[in-house]
Design an enzyme around this catalytic site. Structure first.
Site, mmCIF file in Angstrom:
data_model
loop_
_atom_site.group_PDB
_atom_site.id
_atom_site.type_symbol
_atom_site.label_atom_id
_atom_site.label_comp_id
_atom_site.label_asym_id
_atom_site.label_seq_id
_atom_site.Cartn_x
_atom_site.Cartn_y
_atom_site.Cartn_z
ATOM 1 N N GLU A 31 10.178 35.391 19.683
ATOM 2 C CA GLU A 31 10.813 35.455 18.367
ATOM 3 C C GLU A 31 10.867 36.880 17.825
ATOM 4 O OE1 GLU A 31 10.460 32.431 15.423
ATOM 5 O OE2 GLU A 31 9.060 31.289 16.644
ATOM 6 N N ASP A 32 12.021 37.186 17.245
ATOM 7 C CA ASP A 32 12.181 38.387 16.418
ATOM 8 C C ASP A 32 11.916 39.691 17.155
ATOM 9 O OD1 ASP A 32 12.662 36.541 14.463
ATOM 10 O OD2 ASP A 32 10.829 36.897 13.329
ATOM 11 N N CYS A 70 17.037 33.618 12.849
ATOM 12 C CA CYS A 70 16.736 32.525 13.772
ATOM 13 C C CYS A 70 17.609 31.282 13.628
ATOM 14 C CB CYS A 70 15.262 32.159 13.684
ATOM 15 S SG CYS A 70 14.717 31.693 12.022
ATOM 16 N N ASP A 231 15.084 35.241 20.297
ATOM 17 C CA ASP A 231 16.027 34.450 19.488
ATOM 18 C C ASP A 231 16.871 35.299 18.540
ATOM 19 O OD1 ASP A 231 14.011 35.068 17.661
ATOM 20 O OD2 ASP A 231 13.916 33.049 16.808
#
Length: 604
Positions: A31-32, A70, A231
């Site tokens: 993530e991120d 996201c 993502d």
């Protein structure tokens, strides 16, 4: 008994053959994070496991999320469609998709695959529970039947934005040696947050290795195609949520074991420069397992038997992010990124409660307010140009806007044309303000509405284009369009007068304060306030809009009131009521109200 044992053995043998014919698919999603890995050239990153994996796999150098955040980007992944065509571009808006759109794991499940998700969904639309055999933080492909092929997703949350909300005392990466992008000043907080983020990426790399080792220990590696990707970009301010390389460029590494290597045009251990976006992931998985790709999917497979030619462009978008309204579209080829800002009057760095939880953001803002930043570092806190163009090869941080440079006019025109063509082909419904979308979505899926004949697309797009061009020559036409029969046209006309700060439109704007559509009244009030034509009437209209049952109308009004400072005091009682609400699903108006209460309180 022997007969049943024989039948069981035959069935298991058949399952094994099926598994050998169709690969397992494992997605490992971090993530991120943008391409901050050693294999992508980041020498400060400590990612040995992913670097080794990249050396044995196909590394994609031009892979992009469709959104720099996201939920909308995951909507693209799960549907194979462009969220502005579905009406699902706004953060956690949860508008329904049309009936024919299936979350793509359902196609695999119907074909005999065991589908698992561990554990994040966040698909920005109505959930489809039938897509998964298991979806929880305990979901695993290990629960499938013997020999059954699987599609499994594992989400690594350790690198998420929230990992920077609390500074840690002990760091592995030295804050004094961390490489800062040119737009970030060297504050203590920024250096610390960057170093802490690199620490989180190192932990993510270890978690990735553990999942890969689990696959290998289970004897499944030779039958499994493994995807690793992020993502969206991130995570410090000006990356996640923003339309630059730092927000949209993601790592993508795919390993195909020898028996499936023929399903890729590239060899393992090589680098592909093909343009790939999240639009392409769903059709690619279906292509890999030889399931027919539905015609409604808008991307193209880049692996498997149904591969499509490489696209000329990668498209990106931004809608509302949490409690702040904004709108941009982007086109990327292999050398340039073009960004079209449809609300250029909004500064980049609009206050977002969640983003500001990282100590580094306030440290950057404080220096701007103190006048201690250079031009590059200050830009984030100022209004946007209508168009941006960056040479990503020579300017990877996207700080030199070439849109007004005559030498790049041909590139600007080409990419602008590509953007215009794409928003028309996809029937981009994001040009309707969300307060109006909210009402439409209660009656019909927004995708269907855009194709119903009720969406006057050409007139709306033309109005939005002239309204946001910052060209005063369009003032008279915008004033004329304030009385158009279409409320979306009226909304963009009023917005254009705000952008131009057109003070001569006082009389027609005051008339629009009685418009039957609340989103139009709010847009007219914003124009009257920003131009100074009638601030008291503007604030009165905005205050009245806070009584609306439409949460996105309240949010739109709060976004404008946030610009008025102490002039918002007449609305303060209603703002406090909103701030005190306990919303279960929608709380962005609550967040915006709390911020406004605090700001007005400080000015008293």
């Amino acid at each position: 008994m022997k007969k049943w044992l024989l039948i069981t053995a035959i069935l298991l043998s058949f399952s094994d053959v099926r598994s050998q014919g169709r690969p397992n698919i494992l997605w490992i999603v971090s993530e991120d994070n943008t391409t901050m890995l050693g294999s992508y050239g980041d020498q400060f990153a400590t990612t040995p496991n992913l670097d080794k994996f990249a050396a044995e796999s196909i590394r994609y150098k031009n892979a992009f999320s469709t959104a720099p955040v996201c939920a909308p980007s995951r909507n693209t992944l799960i549907t194979g469609m462009y969220p502005p065509s579905l009406g699902t571009e706004h953060m956690r808006s949860v508008y329904p998709a049309p009936d024919f759109v299936k979350f793509f794991p359902r196609y695999l499940r119907e074909a005999g695959y065991y589908t698992t998700n561990n554990a994040k969904k966040d698909y920005n639309t109505t959930d489809q529970l039938e897509a998964w055999d298991e979806s929880s933080n305990k979901a695993t492909y290990k629960n499938r039947k013997p020999g059954q092929p699987f599609f499994a997703v594992f989400n690594l949350n350790v690198s998420h934005e929230s990992s920077l909300h609390e500074p840690v005392a002990s760091l592995k990466h030295d804050p004094e040696k961390v490489p800062l992008p040119p737009y970030h000043p060297a504050t203590t907080e920024l250096k610390h947050d960057w170093a802490q983020y690199y620490d989180k990426l190192e932990e993510m790399d270890r978690q990735f290795a553990a999942l890969l080792r689990e696959l290998q220990d289970g004897g499944l590696a030779e039958n499994t195609v493994v995807f690793y990707y992020a993502d969206n970009g991130g995570v410090l301010a000006r990356s996640k949520r923003f339309m630059y390389e730092s927000g949209l460029h993601v790592p993508l590494i795919i390993h195909l074991p020898p028996k499936y290597a023929h399903l890729a045009k590239n060899k393992q251990g090589t680098v592909s420069d093909r343009l790939v976006t999240f639009l392409d992931f769903a059709p690619t998985v279906l292509s890999l397992v030889d399931i027919k790709i539905p015609d409604y999917m808008q991307g193209g497979a880049f692996l498997g038997k149904q591969q499509k030619p490489e696209p000329a462009y990668a498209y990106g978008f931004r809608g509302r992010m949490d409690e702040r309204i904004d709108m941009s579209r982007s086109v990327r080829d292999k050398k340039y990124r073009y960004i079209r800002n449809y609300l250029p009057n909004k500064i980049y760095g609009q206050f977002l409660e969640y983003l500001w939880r990282a100590p580094s953001v306030k440290s950057w803002e404080d220096l701007y307010k103190a006048g201690k930043l250079n031009a590059v570092q200050s830009k984030f806190w100022e209004a946007k140009p209508a168009e941006e163009l960056f040479d990503v090869e020579t300017d990877p941080h996207n700080i030199h806007n070439l849109a007004e440079d005559p030498k790049y006019k041909a590139e600007l025109v080409r990419l602008k044309k590509a953007n215009d063509q794409w928003i028309r082909e996809s029937k981009d419904i994001g040009f309707i303000p969300e307060a109006i979308l909210y009402g439409i979505a209660k009656k019909t899926p927004l995708y269907d509405y855009a194709r119903s004949g009720k969406y006057d697309f050409e007139k709306i797009i033309t109005t939005a284009d002239i309204a946001t061009s910052r060209n005063p020559v369009h003032s008279k036409e915008l004033i004329k369009r304030l009385s158009d029969p279409d409320p979306v046209v009226r909304y963009w006309a009023a917005t254009g007068l705000t952008i131009l700060k057109e003070s001569s439109a006082k009389a027609p704007l005051i008339k629009v304060l009685s418009d039957p559509e609340v989103a139009v009244r709010i847009a007219a009030a914003e124009a009257l306030y920003i131009t100074g034509a009638d601030k008291s009437a503007a604030v009165a209209t905005l205050t009245d809009a806070l009584k609306s049952a439409n949460p996105y109308a309240r949010l739109q009004a709060l976004n404008v009131l946030d610009l008025t400072g102490k002039d918002a005091k007449p609305a303060l009682d209603l703002v406090k009521k909103i701030a005190d609400q306990k919303a279960e699903m929608f709380d962005y108006d609550v967040r915006a109200a709390k911020v406004l209460v605090e700001r007005v309180g400080k000015e008293e």
